[in-house]
Enzyme design. Structure first.
Site: not given
Length: 279
Positions: A62, A73, A187
Site C-alpha cells: 500500500e 492518519d 479493509y
C-alpha cells in the site's frame, strides 16, 4: 472453507489483487501488506524501499500519496506526509515513480490517496495513468459509500480495484453494503480512531472478523494499529486473510539514516513475513 467472490473487470478476468489473494488462500498463507508513504524521505529512496519490500516477502504494498490534511492518519504518518510534500512529492511524481518500476515490481501496488488530490488531478485521467503505471488498486479513506458507486465503476473500467473500508463502528447493514461493493478485498479497520502503533490488539477484532465474514465473501485484510510480530500472528489466528502494517514501517523510515533506511525496512519486513507464516 468459504470461496472468495470473484471480482470481474470489464475484461472478464480476475484482477491482480484477486489473483494474489486466491493464490495465497490456496497455499494457506496470510497476505502481508506493508504501507509506506511515497516520497518519504524522497522519491528515489521510495523506489529502493518498494523493491526491498517485494524482495523480503511483501505480497502487496500500500503506497500512500502525501496530502496536507490526512484526516485518517495518526502523527507518524502525518509527519511522513509532511516530509514527502517538502521533498516535492506529488501525485504525478508518484505515478512516474511506479512507471519507472514497471517490470521490476511484480506484486500488486495499492495506492492510498485522499479524494481531493484525485479530483484536482482529474479522476479518469488519474485512473488511466495509474493503471498504465502498474497500479492494481485504490483506497480512498474519505470516500463515503454513497459516492463510491460511481467512482468504483471508473476504477474498474481501468482494470483496477476500489477497496472500501469497514470500521468497528460500521452498522451491520452498512457492513453488508460495503462488502457487496468493495473490490479486491475488504479493509477492516481494527480500531476506532486514526492510524498508529498500538501496544496490543483489541480482542474485539476477532469478533469483528467473524461478524464481517457473515456478510462478506471477499478476502479480509486487517489494518490500523498492527505493529509487532505478535499482532500479525493474532490476526492470522483470528481468521483474517491479510494484514496491513503502516505506522511501524513508516516509523522505521523516519528513524533511520538515508544510508541504512532500505536495509532497516527490509529486515522489519522479513520479521513480519516470518510472523505471518508461523503456524
Amino acid at each position: 472453507m468459504k470461496e472468495y467472490k470473484m471480482q470481474i473487470t470489464q475484461n472478464d478476468s480476475l484482477s491482480k489483487v484477486d489473483e494474489t489473494f486466491c493464490e495465497l488462500k490456496k497455499n494457506k498463507k496470510l497476505a502481508l501488506m506493508p504501507f509506506i508513504m511515497a516520497g518519504d524521505p524522497n522519491i528515489e529512496i521510495t523506489s529502493e524501499i518498494l523493491l526491498k519490500l517485494q524482495e523480503n516477502g511483501a505480497d502487496l504494498i500500500e503506497l500512500g500519496v502525501p496530502y496536507s490534511d490526512p484526516l485518517a492518519d495518526g502523527p507518524v504518518i502525518q509527519v511522513a506526509a509532511s516530509r514527502a510534500l517538502k521533498s516535492g512529492t506529488n501525485l504525478r511524481k508518484v505515478i512516474n515513480l511506479l512507471e519507472s518500476l514497471k517490470g521490476k515490481i511484480n506484486i500488486p501496488i495499492i495506492l492510498f490517496s485522499y479524494l481531493n488530490p484525485l479530483l484536482s488531478f482529474g479522476f479518469e485521467k488519474f485512473c488511466e495513468m495509474a493503471f498504465n503505471a502498474g497500479v492494481s488498486g485504490l483506497i480512498v479513506p474519505d470516500l463515503p459509500l454513497e459516492e463510491a458507486y460511481k467512482f468504483s465503476k471508473i476504477v474498474s473500467n481501468h482494470s483496477m480495484d476500489l477497496i472500501l473500508l469497514v470500521a468497528p463502528t460500521t452498522p451491520f447493514e452498512r457492513m453488508k453494503q460495503i462488502s457487496n461493493h468493495t473490490k479486491g478485498f475488504t479493509y477492516l479497520v481494527s480500531v476506532t480512531g486514526v492510524t498508529g502503533e498500538r501496544n496490543k490488539m483489541e480482542s474485539r477484532v476477532e469478533n469483528l472478523i467473524a461478524k464481517l465474514k457473515e456478510v462478506n465473501t471477499n478476502p479480509i485484510a486487517v489494518g490500523f494499529g498492527i505493529s509487532t510480530p505478535e499482532h500479525v500472528s493474532r490476526v492470522r489466528e483470528w481468521g483474517a486473510d491479510g494484514v496491513i502494517i503502516g505506522s511501524a514501517f513508516v516509523k522505521r523510515i523516519s528513524s533511520s539514516s538515508e544510508k541504512d533506511v532500505v536495509d532497516h525496512v527490509g529486515e522489519f519486513c522479513k520479521d513480519m513475513r516470518l510472523a505471518a507464516d508461523k503456524k
